[in-house]
Design a protein around this motif. Structure first.
Motif: not given
Length: 348
Positions: A211-212, A215-216, A218, A220
């Motif tokens: 998940e990290r 996010r890095r 971007r 979703e």
């Protein structure tokens, strides 16, 4: 103050008494008659009494000599027993009971080989192995519930632990085999527009790391299904429910689903996870390094060939998965979060 006599001198004197002759004693001991005579004089000087009657042939023991012979025989027996006990102690495991925590994917793939090796190699007489999620092992280690953990948790912020890196495995993209041609060589964000991402639960360290990374990048993506175990997650993928991000060890763990899966490099990223042996500082002493060395040997000899067989396109690069124990500290620091690119060694 009483000083201990030279036991070698007393041994020579006892042999003279047994043989009844200094020359015979010299032949038995492999020394000259002169050396035997000197030893007898030193023994008698230390005791303060004659040990043999020199007016007889063969030499006969005095009362002091007979007492010396009796005690030297007992001393010889005791020394022999002491040597045997020391040899037996050296053959025993360094540790009677070893409590080892292992993350599930490691426990079910490498774990059986490691436990057998620890018990057969005189490292531990009894091994208690505990599998489960990463957070449980970190907590157990801190409260002394286990002696060491094979974990992907770097335990950042915890100063009193020693980390011995074992392997760094890349994250891979896994999809139903029927989708292979439509997914290959496409950007991750693009293919996730069309297919559901089946996730590891947020309770797992794998899930948190993935998940990290999303996010890095971007990216979703709606969360619709998540699982704690690789077997459950890859079962869903094999049955056409979506795609997943996982690692080679996880694929080995769920090998029953492999025929229905297409395994591909994770597009345009070098996401990886590091698995290390973690102990409390000083908790296992030099034993921790021996366990880590044993584990690396098992990984190279058994696990890497299995990965190459299950994922043929990794055959040429699979050797780099096992980590050199002398890896540079800076690289080890960056590996703690798993963001080291396997080729360029740059964070991504």
């Amino acid at each position: 103050m009483f000083s201990l006599p030279d036991l070698r001198v007393l041994e020579v004197a006892a042999v003279v008494i047994e043989e009844g002759s200094m020359s015979a004693a010299g032949l038995r001991l492999g020394i000259t008659q002169s050396a035997v005579s000197q030893a007898m004089k030193r023994a008698e000087a230390h005791i303060g009494a004659s040990l043999v009657r020199r007016d007889r042939r063969p030499l006969g023991p005095t009362e002091a000599g007979q007492a010396l012979l009796t005690h030297m025989r007992e001393i010889t027996l005791r020394v022999g027993r002491a040597v045997e006990e020391m040899r037996a102690a050296a053959a025993r495991p360094e540790r009677e009971d070893l409590r080892l925590g292992m993350i599930d994917t490691f426990a079910s793939t490498v774990g059986p080989l490691l436990v057998r090796s620890l018990m057969a190699g005189s490292i531990a007489l009894r091994v208690s192995a505990y599998s489960g999620l990463v957070p449980a092992h970190a907590e157990a280690l801190m409260r002394n519930g286990i002696d060491a953990a094979v974990t992907s948790d770097p335990m950042e912020g915890v100063d009193e632990v020693t980390r011995l890196p074992l392997l760094r495995e890349p994250f891979l993209l896994v999809a139903p085999i029927a989708w292979a041609d439509t997914l290959r060589d496409r950007p991750l964000d693009d293919l996730l527009l069309e297919h559901r991402l089946i996730r590891y639960t947020a309770r797992s360290h794998m899930g948190t790391q993935i998940e990290r990374h999303l996010r890095r990048l971007r990216i979703e993506h709606p969360q619709t299904m998540s699982f704690e175990t690789s077997d459950s997650l890859l079962s869903m993928v094999a049955n056409g429910m979506g795609v997943a991000i996982t690692t080679p060890l996880c694929i080995l763990q769920a090998a029953v689903h492999r025929p229905a899966l297409e395994v591909m490099p994770l597009p345009a990223t070098g996401l990886s996870r590091t698995i290390a042996l973690v102990t409390k500082q000083g908790g296992l002493g030099t034993l921790a390094a021996r366990i880590a060395d044993n584990t690396r040997v098992l990984l190279r000899n058994w696990t890497l060939p299995q990965i190459a067989a299950q994922i043929p396109w990794m055959a040429r690069s699979v050797g780099s998965i096992v980590l050199d124990p002398l890896a540079h500290e800076d690289a080890a620091c960056r590996l703690r979060c798993g963001w080291l690119h396997p080729d360029s060694r740059r964070t991504v």
